[in-house]
Design a protein around this motif. Structure first.
Motif, short mmCIF file in Angstrom:
data_model
loop_
_atom_site.label_atom_id
_atom_site.label_comp_id
_atom_site.label_asym_id
_atom_site.label_seq_id
_atom_site.Cartn_x
_atom_site.Cartn_y
_atom_site.Cartn_z
N GLY A 139 -9.84 -26.93 -81.75
CA GLY A 139 -9.80 -28.73 -81.88
C GLY A 139 -8.58 -28.81 -82.40
N LYS A 140 -8.08 -30.11 -82.93
CA LYS A 140 -7.10 -30.47 -83.43
C LYS A 140 -6.98 -29.81 -84.79
CE LYS A 140 -7.77 -35.19 -81.37
NZ LYS A 140 -8.12 -36.56 -81.72
N PRO A 141 -5.84 -29.38 -85.19
CA PRO A 141 -4.57 -29.63 -84.86
C PRO A 141 -3.99 -28.87 -83.83
CG PRO A 141 -4.64 -28.35 -86.89
CD PRO A 141 -5.89 -28.56 -86.71
N PRO A 157 2.27 -33.61 -69.70
CA PRO A 157 2.28 -33.68 -70.86
C PRO A 157 3.40 -34.58 -71.27
CG PRO A 157 1.60 -31.59 -70.70
CD PRO A 157 2.01 -31.78 -69.24
N HIS A 158 4.58 -34.56 -70.84
CA HIS A 158 5.77 -35.18 -71.36
C HIS A 158 5.62 -36.86 -70.98
CE1 HIS A 158 7.13 -33.98 -67.22
NE2 HIS A 158 7.83 -34.97 -67.24
N ARG A 159 4.87 -36.93 -70.14
CA ARG A 159 4.66 -38.20 -69.72
C ARG A 159 3.48 -39.06 -70.29
NH1 ARG A 159 7.09 -38.30 -63.55
NH2 ARG A 159 6.52 -40.51 -63.52
N CYS A 160 3.07 -38.42 -71.36
CA CYS A 160 1.71 -38.80 -72.16
C CYS A 160 2.10 -39.63 -73.42
CB CYS A 160 0.91 -37.84 -72.37
SG CYS A 160 0.16 -37.28 -70.68
N VAL A 161 1.54 -40.66 -73.79
CA VAL A 161 1.78 -41.11 -75.19
C VAL A 161 0.52 -40.98 -75.87
CG1 VAL A 161 1.98 -43.16 -76.56
CG2 VAL A 161 3.71 -42.52 -74.75
N VAL A 162 0.17 -40.32 -77.05
CA VAL A 162 -0.89 -40.29 -77.77
C VAL A 162 -0.96 -41.31 -78.92
CG1 VAL A 162 -2.25 -38.67 -79.36
CG2 VAL A 162 -1.23 -37.69 -77.32
N ILE A 163 -2.14 -42.03 -79.44
CA ILE A 163 -2.14 -42.96 -80.38
C ILE A 163 -3.11 -42.26 -81.32
CG2 ILE A 163 -2.87 -45.38 -81.13
CD1 ILE A 163 -0.75 -44.97 -78.75
N GLU A 164 -2.66 -41.91 -82.41
CA GLU A 164 -3.36 -41.14 -83.44
C GLU A 164 -3.27 -41.58 -84.86
OE1 GLU A 164 -5.26 -38.81 -84.41
OE2 GLU A 164 -5.59 -37.64 -82.47
N ASP A 165 -4.23 -41.39 -85.70
CA ASP A 165 -4.17 -41.75 -87.00
C ASP A 165 -4.34 -40.81 -88.24
OD1 ASP A 165 -6.86 -41.25 -86.23
OD2 ASP A 165 -7.56 -42.59 -88.07
N SER A 166 -4.52 -39.51 -87.70
CA SER A 166 -4.83 -38.23 -88.33
C SER A 166 -3.68 -37.38 -88.44
CB SER A 166 -6.13 -37.89 -88.02
OG SER A 166 -6.01 -36.77 -86.87
N LEU A 167 -3.34 -36.59 -89.41
CA LEU A 167 -2.26 -35.71 -89.53
C LEU A 167 -2.46 -34.48 -88.51
CD1 LEU A 167 -1.55 -35.61 -93.11
CD2 LEU A 167 -0.76 -37.17 -91.46
N ALA A 168 -3.80 -34.12 -88.54
CA ALA A 168 -4.33 -33.16 -87.57
C ALA A 168 -3.77 -33.45 -86.00
CB ALA A 168 -5.83 -32.74 -87.51
N GLY A 169 -4.36 -34.75 -85.75
CA GLY A 169 -4.16 -35.30 -84.26
C GLY A 169 -2.57 -35.19 -84.09
N ALA A 171 -0.33 -33.51 -85.06
CA ALA A 171 0.25 -32.06 -85.38
C ALA A 171 -0.31 -31.52 -83.66
CB ALA A 171 -0.50 -31.03 -86.13
N GLY A 172 -1.48 -31.87 -83.16
CA GLY A 172 -1.83 -31.43 -81.86
C GLY A 172 -1.11 -31.92 -80.91
N ALA A 173 -0.81 -33.31 -80.95
CA ALA A 173 -0.13 -33.90 -80.02
C ALA A 173 1.30 -33.49 -79.81
CB ALA A 173 -0.05 -35.52 -80.05
N ARG A 174 1.83 -33.09 -80.96
CA ARG A 174 3.26 -32.77 -81.03
C ARG A 174 3.16 -31.56 -80.36
NH1 ARG A 174 7.62 -34.33 -83.66
NH2 ARG A 174 8.08 -32.30 -84.26
N ALA A 175 2.26 -30.66 -80.55
CA ALA A 175 2.49 -29.18 -80.11
C ALA A 175 1.89 -29.35 -78.57
CB ALA A 175 1.08 -28.34 -80.68
N ALA A 176 1.45 -30.27 -78.00
CA ALA A 176 1.15 -30.57 -76.73
C ALA A 176 2.48 -30.90 -75.91
CB ALA A 176 0.17 -31.56 -76.56
N GLY A 177 3.57 -31.33 -76.86
CA GLY A 177 4.70 -31.79 -76.19
C GLY A 177 4.59 -33.19 -75.57
#
Length: 226
Positions: A139-141, A157-169, A171-177
């Motif tokens: 799971g996240k991160p 992945p590079h055409r996705c935007v993630v809306i997150e409120d947590s540090l773990a999330g 980190a996971g979204a950045r790692a996914a590109g």
């Protein structure tokens, strides 16, 4: 590049659940021999899966959490959600107007999301495009959940935007590109939390969900201009 998919976290982004959830976790953990405050739950476990949190707690306890703990926690969470949970202000308006595909990628279980999203009128709007950390090994991160969501939605992945409120999330979204917007409009977000999200690596931060359509247009326009 154009944005083709918006991936929403659930707790604290679609539903204003984090204060309720942290309080329930703290109360039930304390009753079962692991004294902890809701503030400590927030600091340590926000955005992480229950499985990961339980493993860490059990390692510190030197024993498994009792079977009764899991049932008690679910009962407390679901009772509190049904009594007190509200959707994040403006999210229904946003879902009415965004033109991109949308989905959910949450550390929570599918059962939990059926209750939380269902009690706020969001489940029927988003199902079946709802993905849980229970569907991936890490799971996240880790990026696994976000990559699963993108693959299931058939968007790179590079055409996705993630809306997150947590540090773990984040980190996971950045790692996914993926591009990451840090949302700090939930009732759990304290003064200075926007800066915390910014330091964690968000591309931008915002506190009013109704700003999202304009932020998406701005990011796409900047990408085309640059």
């Amino acid at each position: 590049m154009p944005i083709d998919l918006i991936i929403f976290d659930c707790d604290g982004v679609l539903v204003d659940s984090e204060v309720i959830s942290c309080r329930a976790h703290a109360d039930v953990l304390t009753r079962h021999g692991y004294p902890i405050t809701s503030e400590q739950v927030f600091e340590r476990f926000l955005g992480r899966s229950t499985r990961q949190a339980n493993l860490e707690i059990e390692s510190e306890l030197g024993r498994k959490l009792p079977d009764a703990y899991h049932g008690d926690l679910q009962d407390e969470l679901f009772r509190s959600f049904e009594a007190n949970l509200e959707a994040i202000r403006g999210i229904h308006d946003v879902l009415d107007v965004v033109t991109q595909a949308v989905c959910v990628a949450s550390s929570g279980s599918h059962q939990r999301m059926r209750v939380s999203l269902g009690s706020t009128g969001l489940y029927e709007r988003l199902a079946p495009k709802i993905f849980s950390a229970s569907q991936v090994t890490n799971g996240k991160p880790a990026p696994d959940l976000f990559l699963l969501a993108a693959a299931e939605m058939a968007v790179p992945p590079h055409r996705c935007v993630v809306i997150e409120d947590s540090l773990a999330g984040i980190a996971g979204a950045r790692a996914a590109g993926m591009t990451v917007f840090g949302f700090h409009g939930g009732s759990h977000c304290r003064d200075g939390y926007a800066e915390t999200l910014h330091r964690a690596g968000t591309d931008l931060t915002f506190a009013d969900m109704r700003q999202l359509p304009e932020l998406l247009r701005r990011v796409e326009a900047d990408a085309l201009a640059g």
